[in-house]
Design an enzyme around this catalytic site. Structure first.
Site, PDB file in Angstrom:
ATOM      1  N   ASP A 199       0.806  -1.227   0.000  1.00 24.87           N
ATOM      2  CA  ASP A 199       0.000   0.000   0.000  1.00 24.87           C
ATOM      3  C   ASP A 199       0.841   1.280   0.000  1.00 24.87           C
ATOM      4  OD1 ASP A 199      -2.223  -1.736   0.316  1.00 24.87           O
ATOM      5  OD2 ASP A 199      -1.851  -1.778   2.467  1.00 24.87           O
TER       6      ASP A 199
ATOM      7  N   GLY B  56       1.483   3.075  -2.540  1.00 28.67           N
ATOM      8  CA  GLY B  56       1.119   3.980  -3.647  1.00 28.67           C
ATOM      9  C   GLY B  56       1.872   3.609  -4.915  1.00 28.67           C
ATOM     10  N   LYS B  57       2.203   2.307  -5.038  1.00 24.77           N
ATOM     11  CA  LYS B  57       2.966   1.846  -6.215  1.00 24.77           C
ATOM     12  C   LYS B  57       2.190   2.065  -7.508  1.00 24.77           C
ATOM     13  CE  LYS B  57       3.312  -2.308  -4.398  1.00 24.77           C
ATOM     14  NZ  LYS B  57       2.880  -2.154  -3.026  1.00 24.77           N
ATOM     15  N   GLY B  58       0.857   1.905  -7.434  1.00 31.35           N
ATOM     16  CA  GLY B  58       0.039   2.004  -8.637  1.00 31.35           C
ATOM     17  C   GLY B  58       0.255   3.326  -9.362  1.00 31.35           C
ATOM     18  N   LYS B  59       0.242   4.400  -8.596  1.00 35.12           N
ATOM     19  CA  LYS B  59       0.409   5.714  -9.219  1.00 35.12           C
ATOM     20  C   LYS B  59       1.810   5.847  -9.833  1.00 35.12           C
ATOM     21  CE  LYS B  59       0.973  10.508  -8.219  1.00 35.12           C
ATOM     22  NZ  LYS B  59       0.688  11.708  -7.449  1.00 35.12           N
TER      23      LYS B  59
ATOM     24  N   ASN C  58      -4.373 -10.397  -4.077  1.00 34.23           N
ATOM     25  CA  ASN C  58      -4.216  -9.778  -2.753  1.00 34.23           C
ATOM     26  C   ASN C  58      -3.757  -8.334  -2.887  1.00 34.23           C
ATOM     27  OD1 ASN C  58      -1.696 -10.535  -3.722  1.00 34.23           O
ATOM     28  ND2 ASN C  58      -0.953 -11.385  -1.793  1.00 34.23           N
TER      29      ASN C  58
ATOM     30  N   HIS D 242      -4.170  -1.940  -6.571  1.00 34.24           N
ATOM     31  CA  HIS D 242      -3.677  -0.646  -7.027  1.00 34.24           C
ATOM     32  C   HIS D 242      -4.886   0.179  -7.402  1.00 34.24           C
ATOM     33  CE1 HIS D 242       0.332  -2.024  -7.086  1.00 34.24           C
ATOM     34  NE2 HIS D 242       0.313  -2.631  -8.245  1.00 34.24           N
TER      35      HIS D 242
ATOM     36  N   THR E  37      -7.560  -1.326  -0.292  1.00 38.20           N
ATOM     37  CA  THR E  37      -8.178  -1.377  -1.622  1.00 38.20           C
ATOM     38  C   THR E  37      -8.813  -2.745  -1.865  1.00 38.20           C
ATOM     39  OG1 THR E  37      -6.243  -0.131  -2.339  1.00 38.20           O
ATOM     40  CG2 THR E  37      -7.704  -0.871  -4.066  1.00 38.20           C
TER      41      THR E  37
ATOM     42  N   THR F 173      -9.540  -5.220   0.697  1.00 35.49           N
ATOM     43  CA  THR F 173     -10.444  -5.724   1.733  1.00 35.49           C
ATOM     44  C   THR F 173     -11.240  -4.624   2.436  1.00 35.49           C
ATOM     45  OG1 THR F 173      -8.692  -5.552   3.370  1.00 35.49           O
ATOM     46  CG2 THR F 173      -8.911  -7.670   2.259  1.00 35.49           C
TER      47      THR F 173
ATOM     48  N   GLY G  24      -0.374  13.945  -3.733  1.00 41.40           N
ATOM     49  CA  GLY G  24      -1.820  13.783  -3.920  1.00 41.40           C
ATOM     50  C   GLY G  24      -2.067  12.650  -4.900  1.00 41.40           C
TER      51      GLY G  24
END
Ligand code: IMP
Length: 454
Positions: free
Chosen positions: A28, A30-33, A53, A56, A326, A328, A442
Site C-alpha cells: 500500500d 502507492g505503487k500504482g500511481k 491480494n 492498485h 483497496t 479488503t 496527492g
C-alpha cells in the site's frame, strides 16, 4: 533474430533501459500511481509475484479504477501487460476485472497471462479462511508468539495456491484451463485430496464436486483464452526487438516470504529479487529499481509494527491518508515512518531511487518522528529482524524532526516545498542511501514532483 549471442546482447541492452518498481514497506505504498507514471516510457508492464491480494488504485481522467491482477500500465494504449508465471491467478477475479475495465471504457486487449501461472481455485480460498479460523481459535490470550495468531490474510487463497504449486501434481495452471484432459486429471486429484483433508473442516462441511469445478474452470478458460500464452518468450522477444519493460512488484518488501517478518508475510518474493523466477527473464543488468515508500508507516493484517500509533495521531494519519484497504476495505494500522525497515527494503531491492508518496498527509503536525534504530535485547540495532517474535520486541528509537504547517497538495517543485518537508525527504535519503527522485503530494498524476526530470 536467430543468432543467440546477438539476441542475448539485444535483450541485455533493453534491460538496461528497463526498470522495476517495488514497495519498501508493508504494501500500500502507492505503487500504482508510480507505475502508471513511469509506464509511459515503457512498452511492457509486467507483474511477477502475488495475486489478487494486491490492490492498485489508479485515477485515469478522473475515473478511479481498482486493479488487483491486471498490471496498471495496461491502461495505456499500445502497452503490453504481462502477468508472469510467478503470479497466482484467480480466473474469476481476472474475468471480473476485465469486465470492469471494459465497462469503464478501458481496453484490456494488451493483457497477456502466463500459461504457467498457478490458478487460485475455489478450494484455495476456502482453505485460506479455514486456516485463519483455526489460528484464531488456537490463540491463547497470554501468548505473543507468532504461530498462535491469525496472519490476517486477504483471504484471496494466495498462500494455499502457492502451496499447491509446490505440491505440483494437483496444481492447475492457466494453460490447463483450455486442455480438458489434463484439467480433468488435476482437478479430480485435487478434489479427492481436498475432500479428505479440507472438506470436513468447512463450516458447514461440504464435498467438492469435481465435475462442477471442471465445468466452471473450462468456461473461465474459454473466456480467458485470448489472453493466455507463454509469456517468457513473448517478453524476451519484445526485449530482443529493443522494447523495454517496467516490472511491477506487488505487496511490499516487509511482506516477502523469505526476507520479511515471518510468519506475518505473504507467500511470494515481493522485491525486485523475485523478477527472475517470476518472469523467466534474467535481470542481472536491469537498469533501474525505484523503491516506493510512504512518508509514514501503514500495515494491514496482523503482525508486529514497531512504530504503530494506536492513538489520536495514528487516527489523524488514517483519516488524512484515507488509509483503508483497496482489496479488503480494512482500516490500515498507521504509525511514524520506520527507516530501519525502509533501509532493509531498499537493500533487498538494490534501489537506485526512492519515490516518496503521501507526503501531503503529514502537513499540519507540529513535529514528525522517524524511527532510526530498534532497541532490542538491551542494545540498539539498525538490522530488521526476520522473525516476527523478535520484531514484536523491537522498540523504536526516534529522531524528532520539525513539522510543516502548510498544505502541499498543489506544490509542483521540490524547491517550493516547505523547508521542513524537504529536510524530511533528505533525512530519508541519507538513512536509506538512495535519492528521493519522485515526491507524490496527492492521488492525481499531476500531483507529482519529479526531481529526476529537472
Ligand atoms: P495474503 O497475501 O492474503 O496471504 O496475506 C498475508 C499478509 O500480507 C496479510 O497481512 C495481508 O494483509 C498482507 N498483504 C498481502 N498483500 C498486500 C498488499 O498488497 N498490501 C498490503 N498488505 C498486503
Amino acid at each position: 533474430m536467430n543468432d543467440p549471442a546477438q539476441e542475448r546482447t539485444a535483450v541485455r541492452r533493453s534491460l538496461e533501459r528497463s526498470c522495476a518498481v517495488a514497495g519498501l514497506q508493508w504494501g500500500d505504498e502507492g505503487k500504482g500511481k508510480i507505475v502508471d507514471l513511469l509506464a509511459e516510457g515503457h512498452d511492457a508492464v509486467v507483474r511477477y509475484n502475488g495475486g489478487a491480494n494486491a490492490g492498485h488504485t489508479v485515477v485515469v481522467e478522473g475515473r478511479r479504477v481498482a486493479l488487483h491482477l491486471v498490471p496498471c500500465g495496461v491502461l495505456r494504449p499500445g502497452t503490453l501487460g504481462v502477468i508472469g508465471p510467478g503470479v497466482v491467478v484467480d480466473p474469476e477475479a481476472l474475468v471480473a476485472e476485465i469486465d470492469a475495465l471494459q465497462a469503464a471504457g478501458l481496453d484490456p486487449s494488451g493483457l497477456r497471462v502466463s500459461s504457467a501461472a498457478p490458478v487460485v481455485m475455489p478450494y484455495h480460498i476456502d482453505e485460506d479462511q479455514v486456516r485463519e479460523g483455526l489460528l484464531a481459535s488456537r490463540r491463547a490470550p497470554d501468548v505473543l508468539s507468532a504461530d498462535a495468531e491469525p496472519i490476517g490474510t486477504t483471504r484471496r487463497g494466495i498462500g494455499p495456491a502457492y502451496a499447491e504449486k509446490a505440491h505440483r501434481a494437483s496444481a492447475v495452471r492457466m494453460g490447463d484451463l483450455t486442455r480438458p484432459g489434463l484439467l480433468r486429471k488435476k482437478i479430480e486429484l485435487a478434489a479427492d485430496i481436498k475432500n479428505r483433508a479440507l472438506a470436513p473442516m468447512l463450516d458447514p462441511p461440504r464435498a467438492y464436486d469435481a465435475e462442477a469445478l471442471i465445468e466452471r474452470a473450462l468456461a473461465l478458460g474459454e473466456r480467458l483464452a485470448p489472453y493466455v500464452c507463454e509469456t517468457r518468450s513473448l517478453l524476451r522477444g519484445a526485449l530482443a526487438e529493443g522494447r523495454t519493460a517496467l516490472f511491477e512488484g506487488a505487496n511490499g518488501a516487509l511482506l516477502d516470504i523469505d526476507h520479511g517478518g515471518h510468519p506475518f508475510v505473504t507467500s511470494s518474493s515481493t522485491t525486485a529479487l523475485g523478477i527472475g523466477p517470476g518472469t523467466g527473464i534474467p535481470t542481472r543488468g536491469l537498469g533501474r529499481v525505484v523503491g516506493v515508500m510512504k512518508a509514514y508507516q501503514t500495515r494491514v493484517g496482523a503482525g508486529p509494527m514497531p512504530t504503530e500509533l494506536a492513538d489520536a495521531t495514528g487516527d489523524r494519519i488514517r483519516e488524512r491518508g484515507q488509509e483503508f484497504g483497496t482489496t479488503t476495505g480494512r482500516p490500515r494500522r498507521c504509525g511514524w515512518l520506520d527507516l530501519v525497515s525502509a533501509r532493509h527494503g531498499a537493500e533487498l531491492n538494490d534501489c537506485d531511487a526512492i519515490a516518496l508518496t503521501m507526503l501531503d498527509v503529514l502537513a499540519g503536525f507540529d513535529e514528525l518522528r522517524v524511527c532510526v534504530a530498534y532497541r532490542l535485547g538491551g542494545r540498539e540495532t539498525t538490522r530488521f529482524p526476520l522473525d516476527a517474535a523478535d520484531l514484536s520486541r523491537a522498540e523504536p528509537v526516534y529522531e524528532t524532526l520539525p513539522g510543516f504547517a502548510e498544505e502541499i497538495a498543489g506544490v509542483g517543485s521540490f524547491d517550493d516545498l516547505p523547508r521542513a518537508a524537504r529536510e524530511y525527504a533528505e533525512v530519508i535519503e541519507r538513512f536509506v542511501g538512495a535519492p528521493v527522485e519522485i515526491v507524490s503530494v496527492g492521488p492525481d498524476r499531476a500531483q507529482t514532483i519529479r526531481r529526476d526530470a529537472t
